[in-house]
Each structure stands twice: as C-alpha cells, then as structure tokens.
Design a protein around this motif. Structure first.
Motif, PDB file in Angstrom:
ATOM      1  N   ALA A 186       0.817  -1.216   0.000  1.00 57.88           N
ATOM      2  CA  ALA A 186       0.000   0.000   0.000  1.00 57.88           C
ATOM      3  C   ALA A 186       0.851   1.266   0.000  1.00 57.88           C
ATOM      4  CB  ALA A 186      -0.932  -0.004   1.210  1.00 57.88           C
ATOM      5  N   LEU A 187       2.086   1.158   0.482  1.00 53.61           N
ATOM      6  CA  LEU A 187       2.936   2.349   0.503  1.00 53.61           C
ATOM      7  C   LEU A 187       3.166   2.885  -0.916  1.00 53.61           C
ATOM      8  CD1 LEU A 187       5.543   1.293   3.225  1.00 53.61           C
ATOM      9  CD2 LEU A 187       3.615   2.878   3.494  1.00 53.61           C
ATOM     10  N   ALA A 188       2.984   2.020  -1.915  1.00 49.07           N
ATOM     11  CA  ALA A 188       3.127   2.473  -3.305  1.00 49.07           C
ATOM     12  C   ALA A 188       2.124   3.593  -3.620  1.00 49.07           C
ATOM     13  CB  ALA A 188       2.930   1.302  -4.272  1.00 49.07           C
ATOM     14  N   GLU A 189       0.913   3.487  -3.072  1.00 47.79           N
ATOM     15  CA  GLU A 189      -0.103   4.514  -3.342  1.00 47.79           C
ATOM     16  C   GLU A 189       0.295   5.834  -2.686  1.00 47.79           C
ATOM     17  OE1 GLU A 189      -2.324   3.788  -5.492  1.00 47.79           O
ATOM     18  OE2 GLU A 189      -3.075   1.744  -5.205  1.00 47.79           O
ATOM     19  N   SER A 190       0.947   5.721  -1.526  1.00 48.99           N
ATOM     20  CA  SER A 190       1.378   6.924  -0.827  1.00 48.99           C
ATOM     21  C   SER A 190       2.493   7.620  -1.621  1.00 48.99           C
ATOM     22  CB  SER A 190       1.858   6.544   0.580  1.00 48.99           C
ATOM     23  OG  SER A 190       2.134   7.700   1.325  1.00 48.99           O
ATOM     24  N   GLU A 263      -0.841  -6.460 -13.208  1.00 48.30           N
ATOM     25  CA  GLU A 263      -1.649  -7.169 -12.216  1.00 48.30           C
ATOM     26  C   GLU A 263      -2.409  -8.311 -12.891  1.00 48.30           C
ATOM     27  OE1 GLU A 263      -3.951  -4.215 -10.161  1.00 48.30           O
ATOM     28  OE2 GLU A 263      -4.538  -5.602  -8.566  1.00 48.30           O
ATOM     29  N   ALA A 264      -2.981  -8.018 -14.055  1.00 51.05           N
ATOM     30  CA  ALA A 264      -3.763  -9.029 -14.772  1.00 51.05           C
ATOM     31  C   ALA A 264      -2.842 -10.120 -15.327  1.00 51.05           C
ATOM     32  CB  ALA A 264      -4.565  -8.372 -15.891  1.00 51.05           C
ATOM     33  N   VAL A 265      -1.710  -9.693 -15.923  1.00 53.04           N
ATOM     34  CA  VAL A 265      -0.774 -10.670 -16.502  1.00 53.04           C
ATOM     35  C   VAL A 265      -0.233 -11.606 -15.410  1.00 53.04           C
ATOM     36  CG1 VAL A 265       1.518 -10.880 -17.577  1.00 53.04           C
ATOM     37  CG2 VAL A 265      -0.134  -9.253 -18.482  1.00 53.04           C
ATOM     38  N   HIS A 272      -1.958  -5.444  -5.481  1.00 55.32           N
ATOM     39  CA  HIS A 272      -2.249  -4.256  -6.284  1.00 55.32           C
ATOM     40  C   HIS A 272      -1.110  -3.228  -6.163  1.00 55.32           C
ATOM     41  CE1 HIS A 272      -4.501  -0.997  -8.121  1.00 55.32           C
ATOM     42  NE2 HIS A 272      -4.260  -0.256  -7.051  1.00 55.32           N
ATOM     43  N   GLY A 273      -0.703  -2.951  -4.942  1.00 53.80           N
ATOM     44  CA  GLY A 273       0.343  -1.940  -4.722  1.00 53.80           C
ATOM     45  C   GLY A 273       1.676  -2.334  -5.339  1.00 53.80           C
ATOM     46  N   GLU A 274       1.974  -3.622  -5.329  1.00 57.11           N
ATOM     47  CA  GLU A 274       3.227  -4.081  -5.947  1.00 57.11           C
ATOM     48  C   GLU A 274       3.185  -3.819  -7.456  1.00 57.11           C
ATOM     49  OE1 GLU A 274       3.995  -7.659  -2.675  1.00 57.11           O
ATOM     50  OE2 GLU A 274       3.203  -8.153  -4.656  1.00 57.11           O
ATOM     51  N   ALA A 275       2.047  -4.115  -8.057  1.00 55.75           N
ATOM     52  CA  ALA A 275       1.903  -3.866  -9.495  1.00 55.75           C
ATOM     53  C   ALA A 275       1.962  -2.364  -9.776  1.00 55.75           C
ATOM     54  CB  ALA A 275       0.583  -4.454  -9.989  1.00 55.75           C
ATOM     55  N   VAL A 276       1.409  -1.566  -8.875  1.00 51.87           N
ATOM     56  CA  VAL A 276       1.447  -0.110  -9.048  1.00 51.87           C
ATOM     57  C   VAL A 276       2.884   0.406  -8.930  1.00 51.87           C
ATOM     58  CG1 VAL A 276       0.754   2.079  -7.978  1.00 51.87           C
ATOM     59  CG2 VAL A 276      -0.944   0.292  -8.372  1.00 51.87           C
ATOM     60  N   SER A 277       3.646  -0.179  -8.005  1.00 49.03           N
ATOM     61  CA  SER A 277       5.047   0.216  -7.882  1.00 49.03           C
ATOM     62  C   SER A 277       5.769  -0.023  -9.207  1.00 49.03           C
ATOM     63  CB  SER A 277       5.717  -0.582  -6.748  1.00 49.03           C
ATOM     64  OG  SER A 277       7.074  -0.245  -6.639  1.00 49.03           O
ATOM     65  N   LEU A 278       5.565  -1.192  -9.800  1.00 45.75           N
ATOM     66  CA  LEU A 278       6.173  -1.500 -11.097  1.00 45.75           C
ATOM     67  C   LEU A 278       5.610  -0.580 -12.187  1.00 45.75           C
ATOM     68  CD1 LEU A 278       6.010  -5.385 -10.742  1.00 45.75           C
ATOM     69  CD2 LEU A 278       8.092  -3.994 -10.763  1.00 45.75           C
ATOM     70  N   GLY A 279       4.310  -0.354 -12.138  1.00 48.69           N
ATOM     71  CA  GLY A 279       3.690   0.534 -13.120  1.00 48.69           C
ATOM     72  C   GLY A 279       4.260   1.941 -13.040  1.00 48.69           C
ATOM     73  N   MET A 280       4.582   2.373 -11.812  1.00 44.58           N
ATOM     74  CA  MET A 280       5.174   3.715 -11.665  1.00 44.58           C
ATOM     75  C   MET A 280       6.584   3.758 -12.249  1.00 44.58           C
ATOM     76  SD  MET A 280       3.896   5.460  -8.131  1.00 44.58           S
ATOM     77  CE  MET A 280       4.258   4.150  -6.990  1.00 44.58           C
ATOM     78  N   VAL A 281       7.332   2.676 -12.053  1.00 43.58           N
ATOM     79  CA  VAL A 281       8.687   2.631 -12.633  1.00 43.58           C
ATOM     80  C   VAL A 281       8.588   2.779 -14.155  1.00 43.58           C
ATOM     81  CG1 VAL A 281      10.684   1.129 -13.034  1.00 43.58           C
ATOM     82  CG2 VAL A 281       9.690   1.310 -10.736  1.00 43.58           C
ATOM     83  N   ALA A 282       7.617   2.093 -14.753  1.00 44.53           N
ATOM     84  CA  ALA A 282       7.420   2.205 -16.202  1.00 44.53           C
ATOM     85  C   ALA A 282       6.950   3.616 -16.572  1.00 44.53           C
ATOM     86  CB  ALA A 282       6.405   1.163 -16.668  1.00 44.53           C
ATOM     87  N   LEU A 308      11.504   1.332   0.629  1.00 42.44           N
ATOM     88  CA  LEU A 308      10.289   0.985   1.375  1.00 42.44           C
ATOM     89  C   LEU A 308       9.954  -0.505   1.259  1.00 42.44           C
ATOM     90  CD1 LEU A 308       8.101   4.102   0.458  1.00 42.44           C
ATOM     91  CD2 LEU A 308       9.027   3.531   2.730  1.00 42.44           C
ATOM     92  N   GLY A 309      10.731  -1.217   0.426  1.00 43.34           N
ATOM     93  CA  GLY A 309      10.494  -2.660   0.289  1.00 43.34           C
ATOM     94  C   GLY A 309       9.581  -3.010  -0.873  1.00 43.34           C
ATOM     95  N   LEU A 310       9.379  -2.045  -1.790  1.00 44.10           N
ATOM     96  CA  LEU A 310       8.488  -2.291  -2.939  1.00 44.10           C
ATOM     97  C   LEU A 310       9.296  -2.765  -4.151  1.00 44.10           C
ATOM     98  CD1 LEU A 310       6.337   0.843  -2.295  1.00 44.10           C
ATOM     99  CD2 LEU A 310       5.388  -1.462  -2.622  1.00 44.10           C
ATOM    100  N   PRO A 311       8.672  -3.561  -5.025  1.00 47.92           N
ATOM    101  CA  PRO A 311       9.416  -4.035  -6.198  1.00 47.92           C
ATOM    102  C   PRO A 311       9.601  -2.917  -7.231  1.00 47.92           C
ATOM    103  CG  PRO A 311       7.133  -4.796  -6.291  1.00 47.92           C
ATOM    104  CD  PRO A 311       7.305  -4.097  -4.967  1.00 47.92           C
ATOM    105  N   VAL A 312      10.814  -2.844  -7.792  1.00 50.98           N
ATOM    106  CA  VAL A 312      11.064  -1.908  -8.892  1.00 50.98           C
ATOM    107  C   VAL A 312      11.491  -2.660 -10.152  1.00 50.98           C
ATOM    108  CG1 VAL A 312      11.565   0.120  -7.491  1.00 50.98           C
ATOM    109  CG2 VAL A 312      13.395  -1.479  -8.003  1.00 50.98           C
ATOM    110  N   ARG A 313      11.730  -3.947  -9.991  1.00 47.02           N
ATOM    111  CA  ARG A 313      11.970  -4.821 -11.136  1.00 47.02           C
ATOM    112  C   ARG A 313      11.020  -6.009 -10.972  1.00 47.02           C
ATOM    113  NH1 ARG A 313      13.798  -0.712 -12.309  1.00 47.02           N
ATOM    114  NH2 ARG A 313      15.973  -0.086 -12.408  1.00 47.02           N
TER     115      ARG A 313
END
Ligand code: NAD
Ligand code: ZN
Length: 368
Positions: A186-190, A263-265, A272-282, A308-313
């Motif tokens: 969830a920290l990805a949304e923040s 998220e769908a793939v 959700h937040g993990e996918a958003v973290s990756l989506g933000m990197v893109a 923060l411990g979120l995925p970037v790859r």
C-alpha cells in the motif's frame, strides 16, 4: 477511544462527507453511523480474513447504537470482485429485505469496499454506504473518493459506479493484524500521491523510511491523514474524472495503466500496490522519455520505492505483447488511443498519448 478523531472533509456539493481517523475508532462505529445514516438495521460486508478479527467489535458497536447488523462474509481476495459474488451479495440483501434507509457497511480492504460499495450503489438504486477500511490500501486510497466496482475477464474495475460513502471510519489499530506484504504494497499509493501532488511529502517519506517500515503508530497516522487530504482535493476538483483541462482526478492513475496490465498478466499473484510500484517505474521511464522528467528525479523515486520494500523490477516474466494487448482494454483508452499519466516534474502531471513503440518497449524493459 481516548482522543477525538482527526477529520478530513470531502466537500462535494450535496454529498460532502467526513473521513475520520482515530486509534480505536472501530468501537465508535455505531455512534458515527447513527449520526449520519440513522436506521434500525444495517448490513455489514466483510471478508473471510477480516471477519473473524473485527466483525464482533463492529457489530457490538452498532448494537450499542441501536442498529442491528446482518453480516455478509465473502471469501478474501481479488476474485470476490466478481459478478458472481455481487449476485450472491444481492441475493442476501433481497432475503433480508434490505430497505432504502439501511446502510451497507464495508469492513475490510479495497476488495470489500469496492464490492460492497457497488452493491450499495445499485441496490434499490442506492442505499447509504459506509466505509470502514481495515487495510492500509483501503485507508489511504480505495475507501476515499467514491469509486466502486468489480472486475470483468477483460480487465480490472471495468464494471462500476461513482458512489460516495456517507462516512469513512478509519481505525489504524486494525493494521496490527495486516500481513506485512499488504502493508508494504500500500505504501506504493502513498508514494504515488507524493509524486503527483506533493514533493515535500516525497521528502517526508525519505526521512521516515525506517519508521514507515517499522509501522510506527504516529508516523502511520500522519501518513494516512496526508494521503486522505491529497486524494480528497482531487475528488473535490474532478469527482467523476471528467476534467477537460489538464489531467484532473485521472492523475491518481499514475502508474496504474501499466500497473493494472501487470496485475492481470500476473493473474493477480502480485498485490495491487506491488503492481502499481512497477507501473510507476514504467511511467517514470515514459516521463523521462516523453516529457522531460530528470533522470535524477526518476532514480530518486525508484530508490524510495526500493527502500520501502516495494518491487522496482519484475520477478515474473513480462510478455511485452500480452501487456500491450491488456493496455488496449484499460479505461484510459479514448478514441482508440492509450493515454498514460506522466510527470514532467515531481508534483506535476500531464498526459502522454500513444507513446511511440520504442518508448513503450523501453518502459517495459525498465522492469526487467
Ligand atoms: N475504489 C478505489 O478508488 C480503489 C483504489 C485503490 C484500490 N482499489 C482496489 O482495492 C483492492 C486492493 O485493496 P487491498 O490491498 O486492501 O486488498 P484486499 O481487500 O484484498 O486486502 C488485502 C488482504 O488483506 C486482508 N486484510 C484486510 N484488512 C486486514 C486486517 N486489518 N488484518 C488482516 N488482514 C486484513 C484481506 O482479507 C486481504 O487478504 C483492489 O481490488 C483495487 O482495485 C480501489
Ligand atoms: Zn491503486
């Protein structure tokens, strides 16, 4: 509750409501609901993880305020945002003769909030709705702003309605039982809110990485309050994402166009937040290439996400063609053109429409 809750107000014409944030607030839920949607009965929707933890407290609080609550427990997980689950929920409302003045209360994460909120929007063409978010994702994002809905096989959140709650009752004490993975996601949304709207808040994250990771209570409360304030302003200015000038509320979708596709793939194996973290990197790569974001700022945000411990790859293989096909189903598509929210400068947003093939490929490659 020892101290009075912090209040963030969402000022919408005819539909203004409060987000209350307070430790132990769940025990005051009944009184707060009674103040805003008086009724003798209510239906409380929760999931199979949250129910055993918090349903009793919620029901007791409602009872103490003279509200008898029917309980509806759905299986935990994104799969419950389905037509099938919605249909079962409506069956229960029908069997209870759920009446027009009786609130539906969502007690749970974003899944429960989105599902119960959509049910509240369509049952009898709308009954009072109360959000009682228990996940960090729901506290800082999903419960705020009135987007409700379920998924379709063709994509996330394709079926839904704008439907504002009468009240959002946030008790950060509930976070003590949340899985660390869900808290971190969830920290990805923040970070998203900070990137699109508030560079000072981005710096705040950087100085509070340790306390955020440790879930230090005061830091988490401050985080929730600031996120609610930022999202409230977007909702007030552009409730239904119809801004003709600028990006408007759609700015909140930063990282989500590619994030939803990932998220769908991933068959929803990523949070959700993990996918958003990756989506933000893109989206940051698209911002560097398409609208002049500095590489320094891009690396700064990526470093914060990682700290923060979120995925970037991305750990799962990403098929570029499949991702592209998914992007075509996103709600941000207009006139057959895919629109991405990008940031030319931290704190600002813009649209990038139909980026060229090379830039899109580079954005996906950045995740490998
Ligand atoms: N409507 C919106 O504006 C909006 C915004 C952001 C996200 N969303 C949606 O929200 C969903 C993601 O939200 P989420 O991350 O809360 O998912 P979620 O509801 O699945 O909750 C995550 C997990 O945490 C569990 N849980 C929740 N609170 C808990 C607690 N206090 N203790 C123990 N376990 C608890 C849940 O049972 C679930 O297993 C997605 O479907 C997303 O599309 C909607
Ligand atoms: Zn999101």
């Amino acid at each position: 509750m020892s101290t009075s809750p912090v209040t963030v107000r969402i000022n919408l014409p005819q539909r203004a409501y409060d987000l209350l944030i307070g430790h132990g607030l769940l025990h005051d839920l009944g009184r707060q609901v009674a103040l805003r949607c008086p009724a003798m009965r209510a239906a409380i929707v929760t999931d199979s993880n949250v129910g055993p933890l918090y349903l009793d407290a919620a029901i007791q609080s409602l009872q103490a305020a003279g509200i008898a609550a029917a309980q509806i427990v759905v299986p935990a997980g994104e799969a419950s945002k389905s037509l099938n689950q919605l249909s079962q929920l409506l069956d229960v409302l029908a069997s209870h003769h759920h009446a027009r003045d009786e609130p539906i209360i969502a007690l749970g994460g974003g899944v429960v909030g989105d599902l119960a909120g959509f049910a509240a929007a369509i049952w009898l063409r709308g009954v009072p709705f109360v959000q009682c978010p228990t996940s960090l994702e729901a506290m800082i994002d999903a419960s705020v702003g009135g987007k409700t809905g379920i998924n379709h096989a063709a994509g996330k959140n394709l079926i839904g309605a704008f439907y504002q709650p009468r009240l959002v009752c946030i008790d950060p004490a509930c976070l003590s039982t949340l899985l660390p993975r869900d808290y971190t996601a969830a920290l990805a949304e923040s970070v998203k809110h900070a990137v699109i709207a508030d560079p000072a808040f981005l710096a705040w994250h950087e100085t509070h990485v340790h306390d955020l990771r440790a879930q230090q209570a005061e830091t988490v409360c401050a985080l929730i309050e600031r996120n609610c304030q930022i999202k409230a302003r977007y909702v007030e200015q552009d409730e239904r994402e119809e801004a003709e000038k600028g990006v408007g509320r759609a700015a909140l979708n930063f990282g989500h166009t590619i994030g939803h596709a990932i998220e769908a793939v991933s068959s929803y194996s990523l949070r959700h937040g993990e996918a958003v973290s990756l989506g933000m990197v893109a989206a940051l790569e698209l911002s560097v290439r398409g609208c002049g974001l500095s590489d320094v700022d891009r690396r700064r945000v990526e470093a914060l996400l990682a700290a923060l411990g979120l995925p970037v790859r991305c750990a799962i293989p990403l098929d570029a063609n499949e991702l592209r096909a998914r992007l075509g189903a996103d709600k941000k598509v207009r006139d057959r053109r895919v629109r991405f929210v990008v940031t030319p400068k931290l704190g600002e947003t813009d649209w990038l429409i139909d980026p060229n093939e090379e830039d899109l490929r580079a954005a996906i490659d950045r995740l490998r």
